[in-house]
Design an enzyme around this catalytic site. Structure first.
Site, PDB file in Angstrom:
ATOM      1  N   LYS A 204       0.793  -1.233   0.000  1.00  0.00           N
ATOM      2  CA  LYS A 204       0.000   0.000   0.000  1.00  0.00           C
ATOM      3  C   LYS A 204       0.829   1.288   0.000  1.00  0.00           C
ATOM      4  CE  LYS A 204      -3.227  -2.587  -0.452  1.00  0.00           C
ATOM      5  NZ  LYS A 204      -3.644  -2.693  -1.865  1.00  0.00           N
TER       6      LYS A 204
ATOM      7  N   THR B 137       0.921  -0.175  -7.167  1.00  0.00           N
ATOM      8  CA  THR B 137       0.099  -0.356  -8.377  1.00  0.00           C
ATOM      9  C   THR B 137       0.407   0.719  -9.421  1.00  0.00           C
ATOM     10  OG1 THR B 137      -1.590  -1.369  -7.000  1.00  0.00           O
ATOM     11  CG2 THR B 137      -2.278  -0.668  -9.188  1.00  0.00           C
ATOM     12  N   TRP B 138       0.708   1.890  -8.960  1.00  0.00           N
ATOM     13  CA  TRP B 138       1.096   2.972  -9.888  1.00  0.00           C
ATOM     14  C   TRP B 138       2.336   2.526 -10.672  1.00  0.00           C
ATOM     15  CZ3 TRP B 138       2.092   8.677  -7.838  1.00  0.00           C
ATOM     16  CH2 TRP B 138       1.992   9.561  -8.910  1.00  0.00           C
TER      17      TRP B 138
ATOM     18  N   HIS C 195       6.654  -8.312  -2.439  1.00  0.00           N
ATOM     19  CA  HIS C 195       6.542  -7.496  -1.218  1.00  0.00           C
ATOM     20  C   HIS C 195       7.521  -7.961  -0.149  1.00  0.00           C
ATOM     21  CE1 HIS C 195       3.247  -4.874  -2.208  1.00  0.00           C
ATOM     22  NE2 HIS C 195       2.347  -5.816  -2.331  1.00  0.00           N
TER      23      HIS C 195
ATOM     24  N   ARG D 161      -8.063   3.868  -4.908  1.00  0.00           N
ATOM     25  CA  ARG D 161      -8.926   4.600  -3.970  1.00  0.00           C
ATOM     26  C   ARG D 161      -8.702   6.088  -4.180  1.00  0.00           C
ATOM     27  NH1 ARG D 161      -9.331   6.149   1.456  1.00  0.00           N
ATOM     28  NH2 ARG D 161      -7.064   6.089   1.580  1.00  0.00           N
TER      29      ARG D 161
ATOM     30  N   GLY E  91      -5.694   7.948  -3.497  1.00  0.00           N
ATOM     31  CA  GLY E  91      -4.362   8.245  -4.016  1.00  0.00           C
ATOM     32  C   GLY E  91      -3.879   9.634  -3.645  1.00  0.00           C
TER      33      GLY E  91
HETATM   34  P1  PAP Z   1      -0.481  -3.101  -3.217  1.00  0.00           P
HETATM   35  O1  PAP Z   1       0.628  -3.068  -2.218  1.00  0.00           O
HETATM   36  O2  PAP Z   1      -1.582  -4.034  -2.803  1.00  0.00           O
HETATM   37  O3  PAP Z   1      -0.011  -3.327  -4.603  1.00  0.00           O
HETATM   38  P2  PAP Z   1      -0.508  -0.295  -3.609  1.00  0.00           P
HETATM   39  O4  PAP Z   1      -0.760  -0.073  -5.037  1.00  0.00           O
HETATM   40  O5  PAP Z   1       0.896  -0.201  -3.125  1.00  0.00           O
HETATM   41  O6  PAP Z   1      -1.152  -1.657  -3.149  1.00  0.00           O
HETATM   42  O7  PAP Z   1      -1.316   0.770  -2.757  1.00  0.00           O
HETATM   43  C1  PAP Z   1      -2.598   1.210  -3.095  1.00  0.00           C
HETATM   44  C2  PAP Z   1      -2.566   2.725  -3.002  1.00  0.00           C
HETATM   45  O8  PAP Z   1      -2.027   3.259  -4.214  1.00  0.00           O
HETATM   46  C3  PAP Z   1      -3.963   3.291  -2.842  1.00  0.00           C
HETATM   47  O9  PAP Z   1      -3.791   4.458  -2.048  1.00  0.00           O
HETATM   48  P3  PAP Z   1      -4.948   5.069  -1.160  1.00  0.00           P
HETATM   49  O10 PAP Z   1      -5.589   3.940  -0.411  1.00  0.00           O
HETATM   50  O11 PAP Z   1      -4.298   6.054  -0.262  1.00  0.00           O
HETATM   51  O12 PAP Z   1      -5.887   5.713  -2.101  1.00  0.00           O
HETATM   52  C4  PAP Z   1      -4.326   3.621  -4.275  1.00  0.00           C
HETATM   53  O13 PAP Z   1      -5.347   4.564  -4.405  1.00  0.00           O
HETATM   54  C5  PAP Z   1      -3.002   4.131  -4.800  1.00  0.00           C
HETATM   55  N1  PAP Z   1      -2.897   4.019  -6.259  1.00  0.00           N
HETATM   56  C6  PAP Z   1      -3.263   2.968  -7.042  1.00  0.00           C
HETATM   57  N2  PAP Z   1      -3.034   3.240  -8.331  1.00  0.00           N
HETATM   58  C7  PAP Z   1      -2.509   4.489  -8.382  1.00  0.00           C
HETATM   59  C8  PAP Z   1      -2.103   5.360  -9.452  1.00  0.00           C
HETATM   60  N3  PAP Z   1      -2.181   4.971 -10.718  1.00  0.00           N
HETATM   61  N4  PAP Z   1      -1.623   6.568  -9.124  1.00  0.00           N
HETATM   62  C9  PAP Z   1      -1.532   6.993  -7.844  1.00  0.00           C
HETATM   63  N5  PAP Z   1      -1.931   6.226  -6.783  1.00  0.00           N
HETATM   64  C10 PAP Z   1      -2.418   4.997  -7.055  1.00  0.00           C
END
Ligand code: PAP
Length: 316
Positions: free
Chosen positions: A63, A67-68, A128, A280, A282
């Site tokens: 988290k 994913t970005w 991870h 979510r 972000g």
């Molecule tokens: P993971 O460890 O399960 O892969 P990960 O992608 O690291 O999850 O974390 C999810 C967070 O990245 C979410 O943050 P939030 O809960 O604070 O909103 C998610 O919204 C955010 N996120 C996913 N995709 C993107 C993106 N393309 N750009 C920016 N933030 C993103």
């Protein structure tokens, strides 16, 4: 239990310290907490995975913005990502999880010796696991490692929302935030302790900056163009033109990905999680909407103590 994994792995599970976290069991191996469903795969990958010099590894605690980067790295590395051919953008049909397979959650999950021979160079992977748990050839070959981290308060909030969404979608009671918070501060969470995870990669990135690129979510949000250029150079695929930078950022933007059908309706076939839960808000500082001042102070104290003398810090 999965067949093919040595029986000793399951015997070991029974001997490890165990805690219940968000309704499931976590086991502590060498100072870090792992889900029982992933630990055999983590151990198999550590022993059996062989890195190639052309490989790229995306590593992170959960988290922190993974994913970005699961979207950005394949877009940089894939020639289609660099053209203006939007119709063939793999992200249209694939959640980013599918473009950078996970060692523990996908490739080694069912099979301790998967055949990866049909993957062509550059191979893109993610994991991870903490630094010390990486397969030796990942640490010692010329492959590249990208690490992303994030303010622990926002990481915690994102982690809570994600797992709370998963369990409530299955009809379970919500996960009490206080309980989740206390566990996080103690370092008990999947792939935790968060701070030790960050420190492991941070220290290596200082020793070997050509090997490990250490990124922060906050920097990516503040100056995405500069961070993207830095990442592309590190991966040996510099982005020369402004329009290429803009295109990669647009293709991988949260707003775009969140609204794609594959991400709204799809389900991760390996983990059973709805893809929509990966996207979510972000934002930076979302903790202000979710945790109390007292919680903020407590987690800031943990962070200050853990990161003392490391040169690492996060804004308060
Ligand atoms: P993971 O460890 O399960 O892969 P990960 O992608 O690291 O999850 O974390 C999810 C967070 O990245 C979410 O943050 P939030 O809960 O604070 O909103 C998610 O919204 C955010 N996120 C996913 N995709 C993107 C993106 N393309 N750009 C920016 N933030 C993103």
């Amino acid at each position: 239990m999965e067949s093919g994994f040595p029986a000793a792995v399951f015997t070991l599970l029974g001997e490890l310290p165990k805690e219940t976290w968000c309704g499931s069991d976590l086991y502590n191996l060498e100072g870090f907490w792992y889900a029982s469903s992933l630990l055999p795969a983590i151990m198999a990958a550590r022993s059996n995975f062989r890195a190639n010099d052309c490989d790229v590894f995306l590593t992170s605690s959960m988290k922190t913005g993974t994913t970005w980067l699961k979207a950005i790295i394949p877009t940089i590395m894939n020639p289609v990502g660099r053209t203006n051919d939007d119709g063939h953008d793999p992200l249209l049909k694939h959640h980013p999880n599918e473009l950078m397979p996970s060692l523990e959650a996908q490739l080694f999950k069912e099979n301790p010796n998967p055949d990866l021979s049909d993957m062509s160079c550059p191979r893109l992977f993610r994991t991870h696991v903490p630094y010390h748990m990486l397969p030796e050839t990942v640490k010692n070959s010329a492959c590249k490692i990208v690490y992303i981290t994030r303010d622990p308060k926002d990481t915690f909030v994102s982690l809570w929302h994600f797992f709370n969404s998963l369990i409530t979608a299955e009809g379970n009671d919500p996960w009490p935030m206080n309980e989740a918070f206390e566990s996080f501060c103690r370092g008990v969470h999947v792939f935790g302790p968060f701070h030790d995870h960050v420190l492991g990669y941070w220290k290596e990135s200082i020793k070997r900056p050509e090997k490990i690129l250490f990124l922060r979510y906050e920097d990516m949000k503040k100056d995405p163009k500069e961070q993207l250029r830095k990442l592309a150079c590190f991966l040996g695929k510099p982005l020369e033109k402004e329009e290429e930078v803009d295109r990669v950022l647009w293709r991988c933007s949260l707003e775009r990905l969140k609204h794609l059908e594959v991400n709204q309706r799809g389900v991760d076939p390996w983990l059973g999680f709805d893809y929509k839960f990966y996207f979510r808000r972000g934002s930076v500082g979302d903790w202000k909407n979710n945790i109390t001042d007292e919680m903020k102070e407590k987690l800031n104290r943990v962070t200050a103590t853990k990161f003392e003398a490391s040169g690492l810090g996060f804004g308060h």
